[in-house]
Design a protein around this motif. Structure first.
Motif, PDB file in Angstrom:
ATOM      1  N   LYS A   1     -28.685  56.826  -4.077  1.00 39.69           N
ATOM      2  CA  LYS A   1     -28.458  56.534  -5.679  1.00 39.69           C
ATOM      3  C   LYS A   1     -29.293  55.357  -5.924  1.00 39.69           C
ATOM      4  O   LYS A   1     -29.905  55.145  -6.813  1.00 39.69           O
ATOM      5  CB  LYS A   1     -26.962  56.126  -6.022  1.00 39.69           C
ATOM      6  CG  LYS A   1     -26.729  56.132  -7.535  1.00 39.69           C
ATOM      7  CD  LYS A   1     -27.256  57.336  -8.295  1.00 39.69           C
ATOM      8  CE  LYS A   1     -26.687  57.146  -9.722  1.00 39.69           C
ATOM      9  NZ  LYS A   1     -27.146  58.309 -10.497  1.00 39.69           N
ATOM     10  N   LYS A   2     -29.471  54.277  -4.800  1.00 41.79           N
ATOM     11  CA  LYS A   2     -29.888  53.003  -5.053  1.00 41.79           C
ATOM     12  C   LYS A   2     -31.652  53.005  -4.937  1.00 41.79           C
ATOM     13  O   LYS A   2     -32.280  52.738  -6.141  1.00 41.79           O
ATOM     14  CB  LYS A   2     -29.674  51.820  -4.058  1.00 41.79           C
ATOM     15  CG  LYS A   2     -30.666  50.632  -4.576  1.00 41.79           C
ATOM     16  CD  LYS A   2     -30.162  49.559  -3.471  1.00 41.79           C
ATOM     17  CE  LYS A   2     -30.675  48.132  -3.684  1.00 41.79           C
ATOM     18  NZ  LYS A   2     -32.095  48.091  -4.468  1.00 41.79           N
ATOM     19  N   LYS A   3     -31.826  54.245  -4.005  1.00 46.74           N
ATOM     20  CA  LYS A   3     -33.353  54.377  -4.290  1.00 46.74           C
ATOM     21  C   LYS A   3     -33.864  55.193  -5.316  1.00 46.74           C
ATOM     22  O   LYS A   3     -35.057  54.677  -5.729  1.00 46.74           O
ATOM     23  CB  LYS A   3     -33.642  55.174  -2.879  1.00 46.74           C
ATOM     24  CG  LYS A   3     -33.702  54.390  -1.514  1.00 46.74           C
ATOM     25  CD  LYS A   3     -33.868  55.274  -0.298  1.00 46.74           C
ATOM     26  CE  LYS A   3     -33.869  54.440   1.023  1.00 46.74           C
ATOM     27  NZ  LYS A   3     -34.345  54.915   2.060  1.00 46.74           N
TER      28      LYS A   3
ATOM     29  N   ASN B   1     -32.649  54.782  -8.295  1.00 45.65           N
ATOM     30  CA  ASN B   1     -32.520  53.952  -9.453  1.00 45.65           C
ATOM     31  C   ASN B   1     -33.662  53.006  -9.261  1.00 45.65           C
ATOM     32  O   ASN B   1     -34.477  52.684 -10.164  1.00 45.65           O
ATOM     33  CB  ASN B   1     -31.170  53.160  -9.501  1.00 45.65           C
ATOM     34  CG  ASN B   1     -30.022  54.262 -10.132  1.00 45.65           C
ATOM     35  OD1 ASN B   1     -30.350  55.132 -10.623  1.00 45.65           O
ATOM     36  ND2 ASN B   1     -28.891  53.680  -9.688  1.00 45.65           N
ATOM     37  N   ASP B   2     -33.978  52.370  -8.126  1.00 48.53           N
ATOM     38  CA  ASP B   2     -35.087  51.636  -8.084  1.00 48.53           C
ATOM     39  C   ASP B   2     -36.584  52.313  -8.298  1.00 48.53           C
ATOM     40  O   ASP B   2     -37.379  51.678  -9.007  1.00 48.53           O
ATOM     41  CB  ASP B   2     -35.359  51.273  -6.383  1.00 48.53           C
ATOM     42  CG  ASP B   2     -34.119  50.073  -6.175  1.00 48.53           C
ATOM     43  OD1 ASP B   2     -33.542  49.678  -6.887  1.00 48.53           O
ATOM     44  OD2 ASP B   2     -34.031  49.947  -4.755  1.00 48.53           O
ATOM     45  N   SER B   3     -36.552  53.562  -8.029  1.00 46.16           N
ATOM     46  CA  SER B   3     -37.617  54.434  -8.314  1.00 46.16           C
ATOM     47  C   SER B   3     -37.916  54.511  -9.769  1.00 46.16           C
ATOM     48  O   SER B   3     -39.001  54.249 -10.542  1.00 46.16           O
ATOM     49  CB  SER B   3     -37.637  55.746  -7.593  1.00 46.16           C
ATOM     50  OG  SER B   3     -38.011  55.461  -6.340  1.00 46.16           O
TER      51      SER B   3
ATOM     52  N   PHE C   1     -36.512  52.675 -12.096  1.00 48.60           N
ATOM     53  CA  PHE C   1     -36.590  51.474 -12.833  1.00 48.60           C
ATOM     54  C   PHE C   1     -38.215  51.236 -13.180  1.00 48.60           C
ATOM     55  O   PHE C   1     -38.396  50.654 -14.171  1.00 48.60           O
ATOM     56  CB  PHE C   1     -36.076  50.278 -12.048  1.00 48.60           C
ATOM     57  CG  PHE C   1     -36.267  48.838 -12.827  1.00 48.60           C
ATOM     58  CD1 PHE C   1     -35.283  48.362 -13.774  1.00 48.60           C
ATOM     59  CD2 PHE C   1     -37.504  48.146 -12.266  1.00 48.60           C
ATOM     60  CE1 PHE C   1     -35.574  47.256 -14.228  1.00 48.60           C
ATOM     61  CE2 PHE C   1     -37.537  47.058 -12.735  1.00 48.60           C
ATOM     62  CZ  PHE C   1     -36.476  46.491 -13.697  1.00 48.60           C
ATOM     63  N   ASN C   2     -39.095  51.566 -12.255  1.00 50.44           N
ATOM     64  CA  ASN C   2     -40.424  51.207 -12.319  1.00 50.44           C
ATOM     65  C   ASN C   2     -41.098  52.230 -13.270  1.00 50.44           C
ATOM     66  O   ASN C   2     -42.118  52.059 -13.814  1.00 50.44           O
ATOM     67  CB  ASN C   2     -41.402  51.538 -10.968  1.00 50.44           C
ATOM     68  CG  ASN C   2     -40.804  50.269 -10.184  1.00 50.44           C
ATOM     69  OD1 ASN C   2     -40.675  49.113 -10.393  1.00 50.44           O
ATOM     70  ND2 ASN C   2     -40.806  50.530  -8.977  1.00 50.44           N
TER      71      ASN C   2
ATOM     72  N   ASP D   1     -39.203  53.676 -16.186  1.00 46.74           N
ATOM     73  CA  ASP D   1     -38.464  53.642 -17.549  1.00 46.74           C
ATOM     74  C   ASP D   1     -39.455  53.002 -18.527  1.00 46.74           C
ATOM     75  O   ASP D   1     -39.747  51.720 -18.216  1.00 46.74           O
ATOM     76  CB  ASP D   1     -37.137  53.107 -17.218  1.00 46.74           C
ATOM     77  CG  ASP D   1     -35.902  53.686 -18.478  1.00 46.74           C
ATOM     78  OD1 ASP D   1     -36.350  54.386 -19.144  1.00 46.74           O
ATOM     79  OD2 ASP D   1     -35.110  52.709 -18.441  1.00 46.74           O
TER      80      ASP D   1
END
Length: 67
Positions: A55-57, A59-61, A63-64, A66
């Motif tokens: 989930k963190k991976k 969301n990190d992807s 984020f860039n 969005d």
């Protein structure tokens, strides 16, 4: 076969240069993204993968991407 999925969402905007119609103006889209991983066996804890890490991976992807 075992399966684990995580979902996220992003929003983006664009316009179509040279297009004669509503889409020539700046407009947005909302995207739903789903990542699915498959495994033939579970680890020693009984998981295909760690949900929190996956989930963190995602969301990190996202984020860039969005907005």
């Amino acid at each position: 076969m075992f399966e684990l999925s995580v979902k996220g969402e992003i929003a983006s905007a664009h316009f179509l240069r040279g297009y004669e119609g509503k889409c020539k103006n700046l407009h947005g889209h909302n995207w739903k993204v789903e990542v699915v991983i498959l495994g033939k066996q579970l680890d020693n804890v009984g998981m295909v993968a760690d949900f929190a890490i996956l989930k963190k991976k995602l969301n990190d992807s996202l984020f860039n991407l969005d907005h």
